[in-house]
Scaffold this motif. Structure first.
Motif, short mmCIF file in Angstrom:
data_model
loop_
_atom_site.label_atom_id
_atom_site.label_comp_id
_atom_site.label_asym_id
_atom_site.label_seq_id
_atom_site.Cartn_x
_atom_site.Cartn_y
_atom_site.Cartn_z
N GLU A 66 -2.18 7.02 -4.98
CA GLU A 66 -1.93 5.58 -5.09
C GLU A 66 -1.01 5.29 -6.26
O GLU A 66 -1.16 5.85 -7.34
CB GLU A 66 -3.26 4.84 -5.28
N SER A 75 -3.24 9.95 -0.41
CA SER A 75 -4.24 9.51 -1.39
C SER A 75 -3.62 9.16 -2.73
O SER A 75 -4.28 8.62 -3.60
CB SER A 75 -5.30 10.58 -1.58
N SER A 91 1.98 7.86 -10.21
CA SER A 91 0.79 8.09 -9.40
C SER A 91 0.13 9.38 -9.87
O SER A 91 0.77 10.24 -10.48
CB SER A 91 1.12 8.17 -7.90
N ASP A 148 0.84 -1.19 0.00
CA ASP A 148 0.00 0.00 0.00
C ASP A 148 0.88 1.24 0.00
O ASP A 148 0.61 2.21 0.67
CB ASP A 148 -0.93 0.00 1.20
N HIS A 198 2.35 4.61 -0.63
CA HIS A 198 1.73 5.83 -1.13
C HIS A 198 2.79 6.73 -1.75
O HIS A 198 3.96 6.65 -1.43
CB HIS A 198 0.93 6.55 -0.06
#
Lengths: 135, 271
Positions: free
Chosen positions: B50, B48, B64, B40, B42
């Motif tokens: 991703e 937020s 991203s 996960d 980032h």
């Protein structure tokens, strides 16, 4: 493109402080996107990164002198003079040896932890991506 | 996040947000196409953001989505950029792209970055296979190194007497003299200690690259490209140096990380 040392030796170039490890590694390093992408490039404002040139100045000299001064006082006063200091002078610090070695390993782990953003051991061992077929 | 989800998301963003000028695609680096998103992680631009994989042929880009309504370069942005690349570099070859690379969208990543330079990137990735960068940082322990320098420069004792219990204003010349001697001594020690570290790590390294000191008490600042299988050997070599310098130099090993110091563009796309 080749894989080879990007810099040949010690050059006089501005280097950075603060967030030192990350900035040392990524500032002015890596492939420049402009060399590959022209049409669809998006210009974006970059915050100025505080970079500091490491050159000895009068301030540096005065700071060293004060450090020497303090060093002198602690030796002559004998107040709180750590046994460590004497050992250091002889270059034989058995106890510290262990700490220093551990320090090497710990700091690598610290960095992973800090940058990956996790605080659990597990997360260090779970990189963001790995080869297909692994799971 | 799975690979397919990442791909879907980007196809959606192509369709739905392509015309939104306030959103761009941040590009981190080039990796082989067979990477898989498992964590996960980032990205730059906040939690937020991703991270997704955009593929073309045998290569891919880590990207991203980025909102363009604020400047880049906060500590979090910088850490996210390197953190992502280094996490990837622990597993696969990575060509890092310099911080702050933003293009209009995932389609531009394919059409202008991956497709035209596919073979060049692929060849470089093959060279990096199984290798990663490590950085060796040594910092002098001030008290220890000053004591060492005092011992080696007897004239310092005399100068020290001159400034003892005297205000800085009236001992400025003597202080500057002390400072110069100490500075020169540290520079000489840095050179010798860097050479010693270089000699020690060269046998376990594919390439080495000296970095400029980033602090006046830096003893060693060195980047090495090492087979990841040999990380243990590198650590053992450094353990020996750390023991020899115990109490004198604080030695740190960073990595594995992306090969920031070992990627050289050959006028790519400049012509």
């Amino acid at each position: 493109m080749t894989v080879q040392p990007a810099s040949g030796g010690v050059a006089q170039r501005p280097t950075a402080t603060g967030l030192a490890d990350v900035i040392d590694s990524i500032l002015d390093k890596g492939l420049v996107i402009d060399a590959y992408v022209r049409v669809s490039l998006v210009g974006i404002e970059l915050l100025t990164i505080d970079a500091r040139i490491v050159v000895a100045s009068v301030d540096t000299y005065l700071r060293y002198a004060e450090a020497v001064n303090r060093l002198d006082l602690s030796e002559s006063g004998g107040q709180g003079l750590p046994e460590l200091m004497q050992n250091m002078k002889q270059g034989m610090v058995a106890d510290k040896g262990k700490n220093a070695v551990e320090g090497v390993l710990e700091s690598a782990a610290d960095k992973l932890e800090g940058l990956v953003g996790g605080s659990e051991e597990d997360q260090e061992r779970q990189p963001a991506r790995r080869r297909k077929g692994g799971g | 996040m799975s690979t397919s989800e990442a791909t879907d998301r980007h196809q959606r963003s192509e369709d739905g947000q392509r015309s939104d000028p306030r959103v761009g695609t941040y590009v981190y680096g080039i990796v082989p196409a067979d990477v898989e998103e498992t964590g996960d992680a980032h990205g730059v631009g906040g939690p937020s953001a991703e991270v997704a994989v955009v593929r073309h042929g045998d290569i891919a880009a880590l990207v991203s989505e980025l909102r363009l309504d604020r400047p880049l370069g906060t500590p979090e942005d910088l850490m996210a950029h390197e953190g992502l690349l280094d996490a990837a570099a622990a597993e696969v070859p990575v060509l890092p792209i310099r911080f702050g690379a933003v293009v209009t969208g995932p389609e531009a990543v394919v059409e202008e970055l991956l497709a035209p330079h596919h073979d060049e990137f692929q060849a470089a990735l093959e060279e990096l296979e199984g290798r990663a960068e490590y950085v060796i940082k040594g910092r002098y322990v001030e008290r220890a190194i000053l004591t060492e320098i005092m011992d080696e420069h007897p004239q310092l004792a005399q100068l020290r007497e001159q400034i003892r219990d005297q205000p800085e204003e009236v001992t400025r010349d003597a202080r500057i003299q002390i400072g110069e001697i100490v500075d020169q001594a540290i520079n000489a020690k840095r050179e010798a200690d860097t050479q010693a570290a270089l000699d020690a790590v060269t046998p376990v390294s594919e390439f080495t690259s000296l970095r400029d000191p980033s602090h006046e008490l830096d003893a060693v600042h060195l980047a090495v490209l090492v087979e990841t299988d040999r990380q243990d050997e590198l650590e053992q070599v450094l353990d020996k140096i750390a023991q020899r310098w115990a109490g004198r130099v604080e030695l740190r090993l960073l990595g594995p990380m992306a090969a920031y110091d070992f990627i050289v563009a050959q006028g790519a796309g400049d012509g």
